[in-house]
Design a protein around this motif. Structure first.
Motif, PDB file in Angstrom:
ATOM      1  N   LYS A  80      71.170  78.091  68.087  1.00 49.64           N
ATOM      2  CA  LYS A  80      70.283  76.974  68.423  1.00 49.64           C
ATOM      3  C   LYS A  80      70.713  75.726  67.663  1.00 49.64           C
ATOM      4  O   LYS A  80      70.703  74.606  68.200  1.00 49.64           O
ATOM      5  N   ILE A  81      71.098  75.911  66.403  1.00 47.96           N
ATOM      6  CA  ILE A  81      71.592  74.777  65.600  1.00 47.96           C
ATOM      7  C   ILE A  81      72.930  74.289  66.150  1.00 47.96           C
ATOM      8  O   ILE A  81      73.174  73.078  66.222  1.00 47.96           O
ATOM      9  N   ARG A  82      73.777  75.210  66.562  1.00 48.46           N
ATOM     10  CA  ARG A  82      75.051  74.811  67.171  1.00 48.46           C
ATOM     11  C   ARG A  82      74.813  73.932  68.393  1.00 48.46           C
ATOM     12  O   ARG A  82      75.526  72.943  68.607  1.00 48.46           O
ATOM     13  N   ASN A  83      73.825  74.285  69.201  1.00 47.06           N
ATOM     14  CA  ASN A  83      73.511  73.491  70.379  1.00 47.06           C
ATOM     15  C   ASN A  83      73.081  72.072  70.001  1.00 47.06           C
ATOM     16  O   ASN A  83      73.489  71.095  70.646  1.00 47.06           O
ATOM     17  N   THR A  84      72.285  71.962  68.954  1.00 47.15           N
ATOM     18  CA  THR A  84      71.881  70.631  68.471  1.00 47.15           C
ATOM     19  C   THR A  84      73.089  69.837  68.001  1.00 47.15           C
ATOM     20  O   THR A  84      73.198  68.630  68.259  1.00 47.15           O
ATOM     21  N   ILE A  85      74.000  70.508  67.309  1.00 43.83           N
ATOM     22  CA  ILE A  85      75.204  69.825  66.825  1.00 43.83           C
ATOM     23  C   ILE A  85      76.009  69.255  67.996  1.00 43.83           C
ATOM     24  O   ILE A  85      76.433  68.084  67.968  1.00 43.83           O
ATOM     25  N   LEU A  86      76.217  70.055  69.022  1.00 42.64           N
ATOM     26  CA  LEU A  86      76.979  69.573  70.184  1.00 42.64           C
ATOM     27  C   LEU A  86      76.287  68.389  70.854  1.00 42.64           C
ATOM     28  O   LEU A  86      76.933  67.394  71.209  1.00 42.64           O
ATOM     29  N   ASN A  87      74.982  68.488  71.033  1.00 46.82           N
ATOM     30  CA  ASN A  87      74.248  67.382  71.652  1.00 46.82           C
ATOM     31  C   ASN A  87      74.324  66.122  70.809  1.00 46.82           C
ATOM     32  O   ASN A  87      74.476  65.010  71.336  1.00 46.82           O
ATOM     33  N   SER A  88      74.225  66.271  69.487  1.00 55.39           N
ATOM     34  CA  SER A  88      74.241  65.092  68.615  1.00 55.39           C
ATOM     35  C   SER A  88      75.626  64.450  68.571  1.00 55.39           C
ATOM     36  O   SER A  88      75.742  63.230  68.460  1.00 55.39           O
ATOM     37  N   ILE A  89      76.682  65.261  68.662  1.00 49.95           N
ATOM     38  CA  ILE A  89      78.040  64.704  68.721  1.00 49.95           C
ATOM     39  C   ILE A  89      78.180  63.821  69.955  1.00 49.95           C
ATOM     40  O   ILE A  89      78.683  62.687  69.885  1.00 49.95           O
ATOM     41  N   ARG A  90      77.732  64.340  71.087  1.00 53.63           N
ATOM     42  CA  ARG A  90      77.829  63.555  72.322  1.00 53.63           C
ATOM     43  C   ARG A  90      76.958  62.299  72.245  1.00 53.63           C
ATOM     44  O   ARG A  90      77.361  61.223  72.708  1.00 53.63           O
ATOM     45  N   GLU A  91      75.769  62.426  71.689  1.00 56.72           N
ATOM     46  CA  GLU A  91      74.891  61.259  71.546  1.00 56.72           C
ATOM     47  C   GLU A  91      75.564  60.169  70.713  1.00 56.72           C
ATOM     48  O   GLU A  91      75.590  58.993  71.095  1.00 56.72           O
TER      49      GLU A  91
ATOM     50  N   ASN B 156      78.749  58.741  72.572  1.00 56.79           N
ATOM     51  CA  ASN B 156      78.346  57.938  73.725  1.00 56.79           C
ATOM     52  C   ASN B 156      77.731  56.618  73.297  1.00 56.79           C
ATOM     53  O   ASN B 156      77.989  55.565  73.906  1.00 56.79           O
ATOM     54  N   ASP B 157      76.923  56.644  72.251  1.00 58.46           N
ATOM     55  CA  ASP B 157      76.305  55.419  71.741  1.00 58.46           C
ATOM     56  C   ASP B 157      77.332  54.454  71.172  1.00 58.46           C
ATOM     57  O   ASP B 157      77.064  53.256  71.045  1.00 58.46           O
ATOM     58  N   ASN B 158      78.516  54.981  70.803  1.00 57.23           N
ATOM     59  CA  ASN B 158      79.581  54.133  70.253  1.00 57.23           C
ATOM     60  C   ASN B 158      80.694  53.888  71.269  1.00 57.23           C
ATOM     61  O   ASN B 158      81.837  53.628  70.898  1.00 57.23           O
ATOM     62  N   TYR B 159      80.346  54.002  72.562  1.00 59.97           N
ATOM     63  CA  TYR B 159      81.217  53.582  73.664  1.00 59.97           C
ATOM     64  C   TYR B 159      82.456  54.456  73.836  1.00 59.97           C
ATOM     65  O   TYR B 159      83.516  53.974  74.257  1.00 59.97           O
ATOM     66  N   PHE B 160      82.338  55.748  73.538  1.00 59.92           N
ATOM     67  CA  PHE B 160      83.421  56.680  73.813  1.00 59.92           C
ATOM     68  C   PHE B 160      83.213  57.328  75.180  1.00 59.92           C
ATOM     69  O   PHE B 160      82.076  57.531  75.618  1.00 59.92           O
ATOM     70  N   VAL B 161      84.324  57.678  75.836  1.00 63.96           N
ATOM     71  CA  VAL B 161      84.306  58.341  77.130  1.00 63.96           C
ATOM     72  C   VAL B 161      84.726  59.792  76.928  1.00 63.96           C
ATOM     73  O   VAL B 161      85.766  60.066  76.314  1.00 63.96           O
ATOM     74  N   GLU B 162      83.929  60.733  77.449  1.00 70.68           N
ATOM     75  CA  GLU B 162      84.306  62.139  77.328  1.00 70.68           C
ATOM     76  C   GLU B 162      85.366  62.469  78.375  1.00 70.68           C
ATOM     77  O   GLU B 162      85.211  62.152  79.558  1.00 70.68           O
ATOM     78  N   VAL B 163      86.445  63.135  77.924  1.00 71.99           N
ATOM     79  CA  VAL B 163      87.577  63.446  78.800  1.00 71.99           C
ATOM     80  C   VAL B 163      87.869  64.944  78.748  1.00 71.99           C
ATOM     81  O   VAL B 163      87.332  65.675  77.920  1.00 71.99           O
TER      82      VAL B 163
ATOM     83  N   ARG C 290      76.978  62.650  59.204  1.00 71.37           N
ATOM     84  CA  ARG C 290      75.622  62.356  58.712  1.00 71.37           C
ATOM     85  C   ARG C 290      74.620  62.291  59.872  1.00 71.37           C
ATOM     86  O   ARG C 290      73.461  62.696  59.726  1.00 71.37           O
ATOM     87  N   TYR C 291      75.068  61.825  61.026  1.00 74.53           N
ATOM     88  CA  TYR C 291      74.202  61.834  62.219  1.00 74.53           C
ATOM     89  C   TYR C 291      73.880  63.273  62.632  1.00 74.53           C
ATOM     90  O   TYR C 291      72.734  63.587  62.996  1.00 74.53           O
ATOM     91  N   ILE C 292      74.886  64.144  62.585  1.00 76.03           N
ATOM     92  CA  ILE C 292      74.683  65.554  62.922  1.00 76.03           C
ATOM     93  C   ILE C 292      73.674  66.198  61.977  1.00 76.03           C
ATOM     94  O   ILE C 292      72.731  66.878  62.407  1.00 76.03           O
ATOM     95  N   ILE C 293      73.863  65.988  60.686  1.00 73.99           N
ATOM     96  CA  ILE C 293      72.972  66.590  59.686  1.00 73.99           C
ATOM     97  C   ILE C 293      71.538  66.117  59.896  1.00 73.99           C
ATOM     98  O   ILE C 293      70.583  66.902  59.859  1.00 73.99           O
ATOM     99  N   GLN C 294      71.375  64.832  60.155  1.00 74.08           N
ATOM    100  CA  GLN C 294      70.035  64.288  60.375  1.00 74.08           C
ATOM    101  C   GLN C 294      69.405  64.887  61.633  1.00 74.08           C
ATOM    102  O   GLN C 294      68.214  65.226  61.651  1.00 74.08           O
ATOM    103  N   SER C 295      70.208  65.048  62.685  1.00 74.58           N
ATOM    104  CA  SER C 295      69.698  65.614  63.933  1.00 74.58           C
ATOM    105  C   SER C 295      69.227  67.051  63.736  1.00 74.58           C
ATOM    106  O   SER C 295      68.173  67.445  64.243  1.00 74.58           O
TER     107      SER C 295
END
Length: 453
Positions: free
Chosen positions: A151-162, A165-172, A263-268
């Motif tokens: 469940k924590i791994r799932n949060t980590i993946l979602n927070s990485i994408r968040e 994406n918020d910093n204008y990266f495109v997933e490839v 740090r964003y991941i840890i906070q999430s």
């Protein structure tokens, strides 16, 4: 009550109306349909207490012989853990608690039957060996401990994408079947590709560099394959890598991005998984301050004061790093060029390094490793974007220009300055949750000894 029929393996028109977390005050005295598997059962003769688990947690089912037909009650009584059932019944408050609820069945459907007891419990961490658990990994993943981890791994993946994406990266997505080694070396898995040999990708490195021409900022979360003959608790042959590449920056900028990402991941995770963290008895690392940075040369100088055998250009022993830094995030920067792949940009000579025969070992690189204690989580660098420099570096590393023609030809069209990093997802999870073995940070581990399940 009338026996409405139990059809094993048949869901029919039954569908779940509520998950476990939705069984609350708002549905008291309502009839609901809950579906899941039996995580535990207590038999009191004419009364059964069944814990029915779905993906969110447990629901207590109170089963009384006098309220069900004989064959339904006897069937439930004989069911083992892991059998799947569906329950239609009324929600009531548990008599001994004002905050808990249970379901009194009106009808039950048995959906699958466990024919033998599992060799480990789902309620707690078992002392049984990891190989026994991995042989029945689908059952192992039902354990409370691993449910919390993933469940924590799932949060980590979602927070990485968040964050990206918020910093204008495109997933490839880049190819995982390649014609030649991405990073040189022999740690490759060969495969047959029609009538010729190919390899499983060690990383998406060269493709993500090329993609900065079209999209500037790119990232990929995908498997990588390393044929390293390692039997440690921190190595996998197939791992998930978070690869990030950005145009018009250098390695110092990418350290900033990686620092902020962690740090964003840890906070999430702190915000969204406190229940799981409490269940694991784990407190996440303190990341209130930016991570410290130490150059490779300074680190070697410091270690040489008490470890005379260390030479500039050597790898640093994990034990020495653990003793020096403890459990914290930090960067080691400006590694010797000789230790880095051909695409990493070099910089000034290091004055303290000892000369050697052949290529001068004192050349530094614009590179970094992110560490947590003794565990390497990420490597990154400024990349070479000049074709001539890239070809010279390939020659120094003993690599054929012809093998990399598909990559080199792109540089005739002006590849922008760029930098990036790769972050190991399993290693990050292992570090922040203090897992003993990296195999418990992935669903179906692949290592030198295991290719199944």
């Amino acid at each position: 009550m009338e026996d409405k029929i139990i059809v094993e393996n048949e869901l029919g028109d039954w569908r779940r109306t509520h998950y476990s977390f939705q069984i609350s005050d708002s549905v008291i005295n309502n009839v609901v349909t809950v579906i899941g598997w039996i995580s535990s059962k207590r038999d009191h003769g004419n009364v059964l207490f069944v814990q029915l688990r779905d993906r969110f947690g447990d629901i207590q089912i109170l089963v009384k012989r006098k309220e069900l037909s004989e064959n339904i009650f006897d069937s439930l009584k004989s069911l083992k853990e892991h059998s799947s059932i569906a329950i239609k019944g009324k929600v009531v408050e548990q008599k001994n608690s004002s905050n808990e609820f249970e379901v009194i069945p009106e009808d039950i459907r048995i959906l699958s039957v466990s024919n033998k007891p599992a060799p480990f419990l789902t309620q707690s961490i078992s002392s049984i060996g990891i190989d026994t658990r991995l042989d029945l990994r689908a059952i192992d993943l039902r354990r409370n401990h691993l449910q919390n981890v993933f469940k924590i791994r799932n949060t980590i993946l979602n927070s990485i994408r968040e964050y990206l994406n918020d910093n204008y990266f495109v997933e490839v997505n880049t190819p995982k079947m390649i014609a030649t080694a991405t990073e040189g070396g022999a740690a490759l898995f060969p495969i047959f590709y029609y009538d010729r040999e190919a390899f499983l990708a060690q990383s998406p490195q060269l493709y993500k560099e090329q993609l900065t021409m079209a999209f500037e900022n790119v990232f990929e979360i995908a498997p990588i394959f390393r044929a390293e003959p390692s039997r440690t608790n921190r190595h996998l042959s197939e791992a998930m890598s978070v690869d990030v590449e950005k145009a018009y920056v250098d390695y110092t900028d990418m350290m900033d991005y990686l620092d902020n990402l962690i740090r964003y991941i840890i906070q999430s995770v702190n915000d969204k998984n406190q229940i799981e963290l409490d269940s694991l008895g784990t407190e996440l690392p303190n990341v209130s301050k930016p991570f410290s940075r130490i150059t490779y040369s300074t680190l070697v100088e410091n270690l040489q004061k008490s470890h005379k055998y260390i030479r500039w250009g050597d790898d640093i022993s994990p034990k020495l790093l653990k003793d020096l830094f403890g459990d914290e995030f930090y960067f080691i920067t400006d590694w010797p060029s000789s230790t880095k792949p051909f695409y990493v940009k070099s910089k000034k000579m290091d004055p303290i390094a000892e000369p050697n025969n052949g290529d001068d070992p004192r050349m530094l690189s614009e590179s970094f490793d992110l560490m947590y204690g003794s565990l390497e989580l990420s490597s990154g660098s400024t990349r070479i974007n000049n074709k001539g420099d890239l070809m010279d570096n390939m020659k120094k590393k003993g690599l054929s220009h012809k093998a990399f023609d598909y990559h080199l030809r792109v540089f005739d069209y002006g590849v922008p300055p760029h930098a990036g990093f790769g972050l190991g997802l399993e290693r990050l999870l292992m570090a922040i949750l203090k897992l003993d073995n990296i195999r418990d940070a992935t669903f179906y581990p692949r290592d030198i000894d295991r290719l199944t399940p």
